[in-house]
Motif scaffolding. Sequence first.
Motif, mmCIF file in Angstrom:
data_model
loop_
_atom_site.group_PDB
_atom_site.id
_atom_site.type_symbol
_atom_site.label_atom_id
_atom_site.label_comp_id
_atom_site.label_asym_id
_atom_site.label_seq_id
_atom_site.Cartn_x
_atom_site.Cartn_y
_atom_site.Cartn_z
ATOM 1 N N LEU A 134 0.829 -1.201 0.000
ATOM 2 C CA LEU A 134 0.000 0.000 0.000
ATOM 3 C C LEU A 134 0.863 1.251 0.000
ATOM 4 N N LEU A 135 1.969 1.231 0.761
ATOM 5 C CA LEU A 135 2.889 2.364 0.746
ATOM 6 C C LEU A 135 3.439 2.597 -0.654
ATOM 7 N N MET A 136 3.849 1.530 -1.324
ATOM 8 C CA MET A 136 4.365 1.659 -2.690
ATOM 9 C C MET A 136 3.310 2.293 -3.598
ATOM 10 N N ASP A 137 2.058 1.861 -3.442
ATOM 11 C CA ASP A 137 0.987 2.411 -4.276
ATOM 12 C C ASP A 137 0.738 3.881 -3.968
ATOM 13 N N LEU A 138 0.795 4.244 -2.691
ATOM 14 C CA LEU A 138 0.587 5.644 -2.325
ATOM 15 C C LEU A 138 1.627 6.556 -2.974
ATOM 16 N N MET A 139 2.855 6.074 -3.062
ATOM 17 C CA MET A 139 3.934 6.887 -3.606
ATOM 18 C C MET A 139 3.856 7.040 -5.123
ATOM 19 N N GLN A 140 2.879 6.381 -5.735
ATOM 20 C CA GLN A 140 2.663 6.549 -7.171
ATOM 21 C C GLN A 140 1.506 7.505 -7.479
ATOM 22 N N GLN A 141 0.855 8.030 -6.443
ATOM 23 C CA GLN A 141 -0.368 8.824 -6.632
ATOM 24 C C GLN A 141 -0.051 10.301 -6.895
ATOM 25 N N ASP A 142 0.792 10.537 -7.884
ATOM 26 C CA ASP A 142 1.197 11.915 -8.174
ATOM 27 C C ASP A 142 0.071 12.755 -8.743
ATOM 28 N N GLN A 143 -1.018 12.139 -9.162
ATOM 29 C CA GLN A 143 -2.162 12.913 -9.641
ATOM 30 C C GLN A 143 -2.872 13.621 -8.488
ATOM 31 N N TYR A 144 -2.762 13.071 -7.269
ATOM 32 C CA TYR A 144 -3.503 13.592 -6.131
ATOM 33 C C TYR A 144 -2.618 14.104 -4.997
ATOM 34 N N VAL A 145 -1.428 13.546 -4.854
ATOM 35 C CA VAL A 145 -0.537 13.902 -3.743
ATOM 36 C C VAL A 145 0.578 14.802 -4.262
ATOM 37 N N ASP A 146 0.857 15.878 -3.524
ATOM 38 C CA ASP A 146 1.793 16.900 -4.005
ATOM 39 C C ASP A 146 3.191 16.792 -3.424
ATOM 40 N N LEU A 147 3.340 16.214 -2.239
ATOM 41 C CA LEU A 147 4.650 16.149 -1.599
ATOM 42 C C LEU A 147 4.673 14.979 -0.633
ATOM 43 N N VAL A 148 5.812 14.280 -0.584
ATOM 44 C CA VAL A 148 6.030 13.202 0.380
ATOM 45 C C VAL A 148 7.132 13.640 1.337
ATOM 46 N N ILE A 149 6.875 13.491 2.638
ATOM 47 C CA ILE A 149 7.866 13.835 3.658
ATOM 48 C C ILE A 149 8.099 12.597 4.512
ATOM 49 N N PRO A 150 9.223 11.911 4.334
ATOM 50 C CA PRO A 150 9.539 10.775 5.212
ATOM 51 C C PRO A 150 10.316 11.228 6.435
ATOM 52 N N ARG A 151 9.974 10.680 7.589
ATOM 53 C CA ARG A 151 10.707 10.945 8.834
ATOM 54 C C ARG A 151 11.055 9.609 9.462
ATOM 55 N N GLY A 152 12.339 9.353 9.608
ATOM 56 C CA GLY A 152 12.760 8.087 10.192
ATOM 57 C C GLY A 152 14.211 7.820 9.880
ATOM 58 N N GLY A 153 14.579 6.556 9.876
ATOM 59 C CA GLY A 153 15.951 6.159 9.639
ATOM 60 C C GLY A 153 16.378 6.369 8.200
ATOM 61 N N GLU A 154 17.700 6.285 8.004
ATOM 62 C CA GLU A 154 18.263 6.523 6.682
ATOM 63 C C GLU A 154 17.724 5.535 5.657
ATOM 64 N N GLY A 155 17.490 4.286 6.087
ATOM 65 C CA GLY A 155 16.960 3.286 5.170
ATOM 66 C C GLY A 155 15.582 3.665 4.649
ATOM 67 N N LEU A 156 14.729 4.186 5.536
ATOM 68 C CA LEU A 156 13.390 4.616 5.112
ATOM 69 C C LEU A 156 13.486 5.745 4.098
ATOM 70 N N ILE A 157 14.354 6.723 4.358
ATOM 71 C CA ILE A 157 14.467 7.866 3.462
ATOM 72 C C ILE A 157 14.927 7.413 2.078
ATOM 73 N N HIS A 158 15.918 6.532 2.029
ATOM 74 C CA HIS A 158 16.401 6.029 0.741
ATOM 75 C C HIS A 158 15.292 5.260 0.014
ATOM 76 N N PHE A 159 14.553 4.440 0.766
ATOM 77 C CA PHE A 159 13.480 3.658 0.147
ATOM 78 C C PHE A 159 12.434 4.568 -0.492
ATOM 79 N N VAL A 160 12.011 5.592 0.259
ATOM 80 C CA VAL A 160 10.999 6.506 -0.271
ATOM 81 C C VAL A 160 11.540 7.289 -1.461
ATOM 82 N N SER A 161 12.751 7.807 -1.341
ATOM 83 C CA SER A 161 13.340 8.598 -2.429
ATOM 84 C C SER A 161 13.497 7.762 -3.697
ATOM 85 N N ASP A 162 13.834 6.495 -3.537
ATOM 86 C CA ASP A 162 14.063 5.631 -4.695
ATOM 87 C C ASP A 162 12.775 5.186 -5.371
#
Length: 417
Positions: free
Chosen positions: A187-215
């Motif tokens: 579901l997280l992966m799907d949310l990060m593809q919703q560029d038609q509706y979501v304008d910005l993603v802000i991850p807060r957590g460990g370095e691994g999470l940030i890299h995963f979201v950015s990638d």
Amino acid sequence: MSNSVATEIAKRAATAARAVANLTTAEKNAVLQKMANAIRSHRDEILAVNEKDMEAGRDKQLSEAMLDRLQLNPERIEGMATAIEEIIELQDPVGERMPFNERPNGIKVEKMRIPLGVICMIYEARPNVTADAGALCFKSGNAVILRCGREAIESSKAIAAALHQALRESDLPEDVITVVPTPDRELLMDLMQQDQYVDLVIPRGGEGLIHFVSDNSKIPVIQHYKGVCHLYVDKAADQDKALAILLNGKTQRTGVCNALEGLLVHQAIAAEFMPKVAQALAEKHVKIHSDKASADYFDKPDVIAVDAFGEEYLALEIAVRTVPNFAGAIDHIHQFGSGHTEVIVTEDEARAQRFIREVDSAVTMWNASSRFSDGGQLGLGAEIGISTSKLHAYGPMGLQALTTEKFVVTGTGQTRD
């Protein structure tokens, strides 16, 4: 979870964003006060749910830093409510108009601040982010989708229930603040593809999470990989100030991104200052990782090679290095810093100003603890996060960072030749 679930969540949030974008400042502030009141009135329920999350976290042998972030108590819940009330007092950036220029043909050009739209927050074991992000996004006219890690999901749902009560009482859709009901990775992966509706993603957590979201995100991402914050004690430092700032930055709360992870000491004062450091940190049971030049001042330090600096310990540990001069401190920070917060202690104003100019970091400090690198402490109200990338925000992000600008052009019938 299918893509249709993520699409529905994002679509409903986008619809809700239009409702909050049109509220007046007075209307938003009234809702925020209801949110603060609801968090207080739901305190016992939130604490009971949080204790279950804590028990599960201990069973999973989460680190002390993670458990510290996860834990709520009456003081922290009151802190969430107080932070919302502080946001009420902040100036509303939405609708602000800034004169830009007037063209020779008479058209007037202005810039106006507007909400971004829908923000998606992705975070781990920080249930307080639910209240902070919900309130900040609401005040700035945005809707927010909150996706927390499984460690904190029940606590986050309990906090969101209080915020939803305030929204219902104000005849606003609950989708203004959405907590994703499951930490499911698909579901997280799907949310990060919703560029038609979501304008910005802000991850807060460990370095691994940030890299995963950015990638994996198709949506622009605000990045904050880690907080490797240094204290440089200059040869012109007041050593009492330096020691107090060191102890506060390293030991007041270790599992946070603005805690000190590195200490740099000018070699001209090392023989005098390092023994004081050794005694003070030993009393606080801080583990020392040192270069060879500093090792003799400490009892059984972990002597490390130069390329081993730059760790984010998030614990009672710190890396210590003796530097030959001011330039050596700057070079070390450029090599090992993370762009978060860097501190100099010195009584030499010229050297302090040079440090401020030359250090490439979101926050630079002179004779003050790194623990002040926080949206609330800097007067922004509860922060949405800290950006260590420079687009479109840098450093602690408050209300203004959750808006953008559009051009407003006023004419009297002009047409272009």
